[in-house]
Scaffold this motif. Structure first.
Motif, short mmCIF file in Angstrom:
data_model
loop_
_atom_site.label_atom_id
_atom_site.label_comp_id
_atom_site.label_asym_id
_atom_site.label_seq_id
_atom_site.Cartn_x
_atom_site.Cartn_y
_atom_site.Cartn_z
N THR A 40 52.30 115.52 32.44
CA THR A 40 51.50 113.88 32.82
C THR A 40 49.81 113.78 33.15
O THR A 40 49.65 112.52 32.10
N ALA A 68 49.06 106.36 34.23
CA ALA A 68 49.63 105.29 34.00
C ALA A 68 48.73 104.32 33.13
O ALA A 68 49.32 103.41 31.42
N LEU A 71 47.93 105.89 29.39
CA LEU A 71 49.34 105.48 28.96
C LEU A 71 49.87 104.41 28.30
O LEU A 71 49.95 103.54 27.15
N CYS A 72 50.12 103.13 29.62
CA CYS A 72 50.23 101.92 29.31
C CYS A 72 48.98 101.50 28.13
O CYS A 72 48.92 99.96 26.98
N ALA A 95 55.56 103.25 39.54
CA ALA A 95 54.73 102.68 38.48
C ALA A 95 55.40 101.41 37.68
O ALA A 95 56.14 101.34 36.51
N TYR A 98 54.39 100.63 34.01
CA TYR A 98 55.25 101.48 32.92
C TYR A 98 56.42 101.19 32.99
O TYR A 98 57.13 100.98 31.46
N GLN A 99 57.17 100.22 34.17
CA GLN A 99 58.65 100.15 33.85
C GLN A 99 58.39 98.59 33.40
O GLN A 99 59.86 98.22 32.38
N CYS A 102 58.66 99.49 29.77
CA CYS A 102 59.85 100.80 29.10
C CYS A 102 60.58 99.22 28.92
O CYS A 102 61.57 99.66 27.97
#
Length: 213
Positions: A40, A68, A71-72, A95, A98-99, A102
């Protein structure tokens, strides 16, 4: 040449290494330069903001806050995100951003490996073109989902394994926006061999291409 990054790891029961190899092959055949990582820590790399596509295959596990966040931020800035099953939809359970990105999070698969039907709800969408409703044998994912998702396929629970969800229609495939980025998700593909099922391979390949900028 468009550049993609696949990051695999986490729980081994979803064959993340094999899935990564297969999806790398698909993307390479579509003309992508594909980078594969197994930690990660790759999500914290500032260079990911220059990618066209990120594919996480990392069931459960942990992600550091800075990983995280980067990435976001990359997806909000326009990098595409695409993935399948628990590798994307049951990754990094603590996280929440992150959810949010997604569009859903796995919570159960009543009955474990069972027979069920996948219903195509948007046959007019390019991702689903030519794909008909089909029977499937695998985990039937029950998920908490974002109502803003653009749902492309669903499944209906029959209540055999959890009576209180009888008749619930659950999204299986969706796409959405997160900032400037495109996000694609398919809940199918519990094991690597399922990715060779024609409908699954087609949806995942097209979904990755749709998400990639």
């Amino acid at each position: 040449m468009r550049k993609a990054m696949i990051v695999w790891g986490g729980w081994p029961g979803h064959d993340p290494d094999l899935c990564a190899s297969m999806m790398r092959g698909w993307l390479t055949a579509e003309g992508f330069d594909v980078r594969v990582e197994t930690s990660t820590a790759a999500f914290a790399d500032p260079a990911i903001h220059d990618l066209s596509l990120i594919v996480p295959i990392y069931t459960m596990a942990k992600i550091e806050k800075e990983e995280a966040a980067n990435l976001c931020a990359a997806v909000r800035g326009g990098v595409g995100l695409a993935g399948h099953h628990g590798g994307m939809g049951d990754a990094f359970r603590d996280a929440v951003e992150y959810q949010f990105m997604c569009g859903g999070q796995w919570v159960a698969h009543p009955g474990n490996i069972i027979d069920y039907k996948v219903d195509v709800t948007r046959p007019d969408d390019p991702v689903m073109a030519g794909i008909k409703d089909f029977e499937y044998r695998s985990e039937q994912y029950y998920m908490h989902v974002d109502p803003a998702n653009e749902v492309l396929a669903t499944t209906t629970f029959n209540g055999d394994h959890a009576s209180w969800i009888d008749g619930v229609v659950m999204p299986v495939v969706w796409k959405k926006r997160f900032g400037e980025g495109r996000v694609f998700y398919c809940a199918l593909g519990h094991r690597a061999y399922e990715l060779d099922i024609p409908e699954v391979k087609t949806m995942l390949t097209r979904g990755m291409l749709w998400a990639a900028r």
